[in-house]
Scaffold this active site. Structure first.
Site: not given
Ligand code: CA2
Length: 148
Positions: A12-13, A20, A25, A74, A77, A98, A100, A107
């Site tokens: 997700p996301n 963002r 990221y 990846n 969440a 896996e 990230h 974090r």
């Molecule tokens: O660091 C990672 O790749 C994560 O898997 C990203 C997840 C977070 O919940 C993990 O703890 C670590 C969140 C991704 C949030 O989505 C984004 C959307 C737009 C820009 C950046 C991140």
């Protein structure tokens, strides 16, 4: 004989990557990550997917169980919440990385307990978006080993 595909699965996301929180990221978009993975995979086909829906990710893992040589995931969440994804990954016979983008251990505490790590062959965190290219290279060696 044609090579079985590598599945790269994003949770997700991550469709918003590069748009963002670039301080965490980076500025690379998910489309650029996909291109990076395809380049690193060479002649191995890549099935590159993203979903914001837990059950869809389970379905993609099922597809990988039937078709895939390896999984890079990846779970975003869902890493910290989803026993459904963990259970689906348990059925995959090949290597699982896996991944990230950020170093989740640096974090907040709610990013520290990964269910997926319980079944992953290897875990990567903190390499930024370039981590995907590194993971593709690494899993190729794991696939070669598991085929012996
Ligand atoms: O660091 C990672 O790749 C994560 O898997 C990203 C997840 C977070 O919940 C993990 O703890 C670590 C969140 C991704 C949030 O989505 C984004 C959307 C737009 C820009 C950046 C991140």
């Amino acid at each position: 004989m044609s090579k079985k595909p590598l599945y790269v699965i994003n949770g997700p996301n991550l469709n918003r990557l590069g748009k963002r929180e670039p301080e965490i990221y980076g500025y690379t978009t998910l489309a650029e990550v996909e291109a990076m993975c395809r380049k690193a995979a060479g002649d191995r086909p890549v099935v590159f997917r993203q979903s914001n829906i837990e059950g869809e990710i389970v379905n993609i893992v099922h597809e990988a169980i039937d078709e895939g040589a390896g999984i890079i995931i990846n779970p975003a969440a869902f890493t910290f919440t989803s026993i459904a994804i963990l259970d689906s990954l348990k059925m995959f016979p090949g290597p699982i990385i896996e991944l990230h983008i950020s170093n989740i251990h640096k974090r907040e505490a709610y990013y520290h307990n990964s269910f997926v790590s319980k079944v992953a062959t290897a875990v990567m965190a903190g390499f930024g978006p370039e981590g995907y290219g590194i993971a593709v290279q690494a899993i190729e060696g794991m696939i070669a080993k598991s085929a012996r």
